[in-house]
Design an enzyme around this catalytic site. Structure first.
Site: not given
Ligand code: SAM
Length: 479
Positions: A232-234, A236-237, A302, A357
């Protein structure tokens, strides 16, 4: 003809990091290796200029058969090379646009104040590739109308809802639009810096690339549901997911990295996120059978990736691939595959969104393909946003159900998104099937009861009044 098609295919393989220029050209089987190598290298050198010319002339719109990489090599040879060598349909097709392409090149040189074609490359190196400034409105703290109104009062000119990427490309410095795909996204000129803006420091807006907003938007968990953000970090999602959940339900957020988690804590506090439970934990070791996660139907994954899609790394296309980067890719892909398998093992999971990404096929289509081979009886790949222009590679038949994003096609960082859905998912997934395509599912009235932000003000998941924190200049807007 074979020369251009081969060169275009190699450009595609380079984007997918499938080898170095030399290796791909050598293995292409083309009869004139030297000529092909020169064409590929020169097209790469001129790539940003070619993309500029192709988009200014709207060549791909006018010639639907033409793909970006084929257009690039043809336009390169027409404008900067030795003139088109091929006969046949490609030559005829591009020659129709010769005068427009030439005049666009001439105008570009005037605009950039250069005389020689060569100087165009130096005037705009690849690392200066400018993407629009995307601003996600944080619906936990405010709403679209208030933010648009704020910027109008700050003397920005709101041009309304953009309908395609050209609108985003041609914004003047104080113009802004609503994004054509994502409902809570505004788009500004690339040079606009909002890091010091009061809306940003108060958490009313989040500065997040458009591609990175796709995963939470497409996962679209209903208000009140239980969700895992696996890496999860940082955050945004995570904050985007919390906004979609209207801060209701449960959002379990895991990350291995303590420092990144600390940053995430600050970011989530500023964004008014309250429905989360953050854990410094290896997602692979999270016990999927723990009763705590029994209600988890939605997972966003992610994971760590090579980051090869991030714009200012694109000029590495010409880098020769060394064994360590191949090994690194294999290690990343192995982790990504493990993490995705683990996500699918949660007993109640119905949808898993997978994103990177990275532009490497190994981290994207290959991971998803392998997962489908193993779990294809239980999970299917959702056909995401059919109108999105950039699809997953067709290295396996279902690749195009996934999304890709790139600076040239979608004006974003390079990105990949796939969504797996449980095959027998009856319930609300069946009713909301269209939600995966274009629009956010309208939320039922019962789910829209006011939630509270940290400050105790009504949350903007409901139509929110203006928040007191936001100072507005008393400037008459121009629209
Ligand atoms: N989703 C984040 C966002 O939108 O802000 C970005 C995530 S970043 C691409 C990948 C994250 O995965 C890193 O923060 C990394 O520390 C974390 N990570 C790597 N391996 C992990 C694991 N085994 N379990 C949990 N987190 C992991």
């Amino acid at each position: 003809m074979a020369l251009y098609v081969k060169a275009a295919a190699i450009l595609g393989q380079l984007e997918a990091k499938r080898g170095s220029v030399k290796a791909l050209v050598f293995n292409s089987g083309h009869k004139n290796i030297k000529q092909l190598y020169a064409l590929v290298c020169e097209t790469l050198r001129y790539s940003p200029v070619l993309e500029d010319i192709i988009s200014t002339t709207a060549l791909l719109k006018k010639e639907k058969k033409l793909q970006m990489n084929v257009a690039k090599v043809l336009v390169y040879d027409l404008l900067f090379g030795k003139g088109l060598k091929c006969g046949g349909s490609w030559k005829a097709l591009i020659m129709k646009h010769r005068s427009q392409l030439k005049s666009t090149l001439a105008r570009l040189k005037i605009k950039r104040k250069v005389c020689r074609n060569e100087d165009l490359i130096e005037s705009k190196p690849a690392k200066d590739y400018r993407l629009p400034r995307y601003v996600r409105v944080n619906l936990l703290k405010t709403n679209m109308e208030d933010v648009i109104d704020y910027f109008k009062r700050e003397d920005y000119l709101y041009l309304g809802q953009a309908t395609d990427a050209d609108h985003l490309k041609n914004l003047a410095s104080k113009q802004f639009v609503s994004d054509p795909h994502l409902p809570e996204l505004l788009v500004f000129h690339p040079k606009i810096d909002l890091h010091e803006n009061v809306l940003y420091t108060a958490g009313h807006i989040i500065l997040q690339d458009k591609a990175s907003c796709l995963p939470a938007h497409l996962l679209n968990p209903p208000v009140g549901s239980h969700v895992i953000d696996a890496c999860a970090a940082p955050g945004n999602k995570t904050s985007h997911l919390a906004a979609i959940l209207c801060n209701k339900g449960k959002l379990f957020a895991f990350d291995l990295d303590t420092k990144r988690l600390a940053t995430m804590g600050t970011l989530l506090l500023r964004a008014g996120v309250t429905c989360h439970e953050m854990a410094n934990q290896d997602f692979l070791l999270v016990d999927a059978s723990d009763s705590k996660y029994q209600g988890v139907k939605y997972i966003l994954l992610d994971p760590s990736c090579s980051g090869s899609g991030i714009v200012n790394r694109l000029n590495q296309f010409t880098d020769d691939e060394d064994s360590s980067s191949t090994q690194r890719l294999q290690a990343l892909a192995a982790f990504q595959h493990k993490a995705l398998s683990h996500a699918l093992s949660f007993p109640s999971v119905e949808r898993v969104i997978y994103s990177t990404c990275s532009v490497n096929r190994e981290e994207n289509e290959d991971v998803v393909e392998k997962i489908l081979q193993q779990y294809g009886n239980h999970f299917r790949l959702v056909n995401l946003m059919p109108s999105w222009p950039c699809r997953g590679l067709d290295t396996f038949p279902e690749g195009p159900r996934c999304l890709r994003a790139s600076p040239s096609a979608t004006l974003t960082n390079g990105f990949f998104v796939a969504m797996l859905e449980k095959q027998n998912g009856q319930n609300e997934l069946e009713q909301n099937r269209e939600s995966f395509s274009e629009e956010r599912v309208p939320l039922p009235e019962s789910d829209l009861a006011p939630a509270k932000t940290l400050e105790g003000k009504p949350a903007a998941c409901t139509p929110a009044p203006r928040t007191k924190k936001v100072k507005r200049k008393k400037v008459q807007s121009r629209t």
